[in-house]
Scaffold this active site. Structure first.
Site, PDB file in Angstrom:
ATOM      1  N   THR A 144     -23.135  -9.822 -19.968  1.00  0.00           N
ATOM      2  CA  THR A 144     -22.775  -8.359 -19.497  1.00  0.00           C
ATOM      3  C   THR A 144     -23.100  -7.859 -18.276  1.00  0.00           C
ATOM      4  OG1 THR A 144     -24.193  -7.507 -21.034  1.00  0.00           O
ATOM      5  CG2 THR A 144     -22.080  -7.401 -21.875  1.00  0.00           C
ATOM      6  N   GLU A 145     -24.588  -8.535 -17.807  1.00  0.00           N
ATOM      7  CA  GLU A 145     -24.855  -8.190 -16.564  1.00  0.00           C
ATOM      8  C   GLU A 145     -25.810  -9.455 -16.349  1.00  0.00           C
ATOM      9  OE1 GLU A 145     -27.398  -4.718 -15.927  1.00  0.00           O
ATOM     10  OE2 GLU A 145     -25.985  -3.458 -16.936  1.00  0.00           O
ATOM     11  N   ASN A 146     -25.795  -9.733 -14.840  1.00  0.00           N
ATOM     12  CA  ASN A 146     -26.609 -10.820 -14.147  1.00  0.00           C
ATOM     13  C   ASN A 146     -26.338 -10.762 -12.690  1.00  0.00           C
ATOM     14  OD1 ASN A 146     -26.200 -13.763 -13.137  1.00  0.00           O
ATOM     15  ND2 ASN A 146     -27.637 -13.835 -14.588  1.00  0.00           N
TER      16      ASN A 146
END
Length: 156
Positions: free
Chosen positions: A119-121
């Site tokens: 979901t985030e990176n």
């Protein structure tokens, strides 16, 4: 919201930390054995935000009370990063693609092979410099590690 299993080692650590920090009960709710049985295996997927990796070791030191509880104090670990790992603008977000793969495999192995969504990176760098080699290397290395996790480790 985070909760702890009633008899997990971490629940005892957090319960003790809460007590020495002056709380009347643990800062995180505890699951009963019945609640654990009820929710086991009910998640549809795991969502992962991943930016960097740290080495950790257990720290048996009991830290004194603090007015600002922290996950580092609660976890009773010592954390560090290798100074040779590539770095962007923010020094705590070093590029460690093998750590990304390792956490994905660990989740697969320890949570009954769930579907995993990233979901985030990302890579911290100056916004004006969008065509930089560091960002390109970051994206290539993390996507490569993701593909290794999928095709070599069987991560979903």
């Amino acid at each position: 919201m985070f909760v702890l299993f009633q008899k997990s080692p971490k629940s005892y650590i957090l319960s003790h930390r809460s007590k020495i920090e002056g709380y009347s009960r643990t800062r995180l709710p505890l699951f009963t054995s019945e609640e654990i049985r009820y929710i086991r295996g009910t998640s549809d997927f795991i969502a992962v935000n991943h930016y960097t990796t740290f080495y950790t070791v257990n720290d048996k030191t009991i830290r004194p009370p603090t007015k600002s509880p922290s996950s580092l104090t609660d976890s009773r670990t010592i954390v560090w990063q290798d100074d040779n790992w590539p770095i962007g603008v923010l020094s705590e977000f070093r590029t460690v693609p093998w750590g990304f793969r390792k956490v994905l495999k660990w989740l697969r192995d320890n949570y009954d092979d769930p579907d995993i969504y990233i979901t985030e990176n990302g890579f911290a760098e100056n916004i004006q410099n969008l065509h930089d080699k560091k960002r390109i290397d970051y994206i290539i290395s993390y996507l490569s590690s993701l593909l290794d996790a999928i095709y070599e480790d069987g991560v979903k």
